[in-house]
Design an enzyme around this catalytic site. Sequence first.
Site, short mmCIF file in Angstrom:
data_model
loop_
_atom_site.label_atom_id
_atom_site.label_comp_id
_atom_site.label_asym_id
_atom_site.label_seq_id
_atom_site.Cartn_x
_atom_site.Cartn_y
_atom_site.Cartn_z
N ASN A 1 46.90 45.92 30.33
CA ASN A 1 48.05 45.05 30.54
C ASN A 1 49.34 45.82 30.28
O ASN A 1 49.41 46.69 29.41
CB ASN A 1 47.97 43.76 29.72
CG ASN A 1 47.73 43.96 28.24
OD1 ASN A 1 47.12 44.94 27.82
ND2 ASN A 1 48.20 43.03 27.44
N GLU B 1 43.36 43.21 34.45
CA GLU B 1 42.48 43.04 35.61
C GLU B 1 43.21 43.33 36.92
O GLU B 1 42.68 43.96 37.83
CB GLU B 1 41.93 41.60 35.65
CG GLU B 1 41.06 41.23 34.46
CD GLU B 1 41.83 40.57 33.33
OE1 GLU B 1 42.97 41.00 33.05
OE2 GLU B 1 41.28 39.63 32.73
N GLU C 1 53.35 44.87 29.72
CA GLU C 1 54.30 43.77 29.52
C GLU C 1 55.73 44.22 29.81
O GLU C 1 56.03 45.41 29.91
CB GLU C 1 54.17 43.25 28.08
CG GLU C 1 52.78 42.67 27.84
CD GLU C 1 52.63 41.96 26.49
OE1 GLU C 1 53.49 42.14 25.60
OE2 GLU C 1 51.63 41.24 26.36
N CYS D 1 48.50 41.67 34.05
CA CYS D 1 47.27 41.75 33.27
C CYS D 1 46.45 42.99 33.63
O CYS D 1 46.55 43.53 34.74
CB CYS D 1 46.40 40.52 33.53
SG CYS D 1 47.12 38.97 33.01
N CYS E 1 44.78 36.15 37.82
CA CYS E 1 43.81 37.23 38.03
C CYS E 1 42.58 36.73 38.76
O CYS E 1 42.01 37.45 39.59
CB CYS E 1 43.42 37.87 36.70
SG CYS E 1 44.74 38.90 36.01
N CYS F 1 42.81 35.39 33.48
CA CYS F 1 43.71 34.24 33.64
C CYS F 1 43.61 33.72 35.08
O CYS F 1 42.98 34.33 35.95
CB CYS F 1 45.14 34.64 33.30
SG CYS F 1 45.98 35.58 34.59
#
Length: 128
Positions: free
Chosen positions: A40, A53, A42, A51, A87, A84
């Site tokens: 990830n 993934e 940010e 993210c 994703c 999430c």
Amino acid sequence: MPALLDAARAARLHALAPFSNFNVGAALETEDGHIVTGCNVENASYGLTICAERVAMFKAISEGHRRFVRIAVVADTEAPTPPCGACRQILWELGGDLEVILGNLSEEKGRFRMRELLPLPFDARLLG
Ligand code: THU
């Protein structure tokens, strides 16, 4: 699938998550056996965070991979960290019914198929 979980654990070490301090790693296996990893990343504008993934999937696509069999996702938590909603949509559209292997730093915590994680998906088939 210990090798794939280990690749996700190694990718997690590159996570850039100064706002949540929640570091995630992912490792995506292609049909021909390549492993493409992600972590990830940010951003101070929180909504721009991406993210692990999706990083793994977009890296793989950008490197020319198109067919995938499974993805491992790792966080340092007792409970597993499933993808999430955003994703799930991306993994389904670009990866299909992947096997999703969840784990933490020491063990596997569960296995699912994308069709279980995203029942009744919206995808290109519905665009007519
Ligand atoms: N995150 C992931 O990278 N993957 C998941 O499956 C769950 C959430 C990240 C996004 C954000 O950087 C942090 O974890 C906290 O939500």
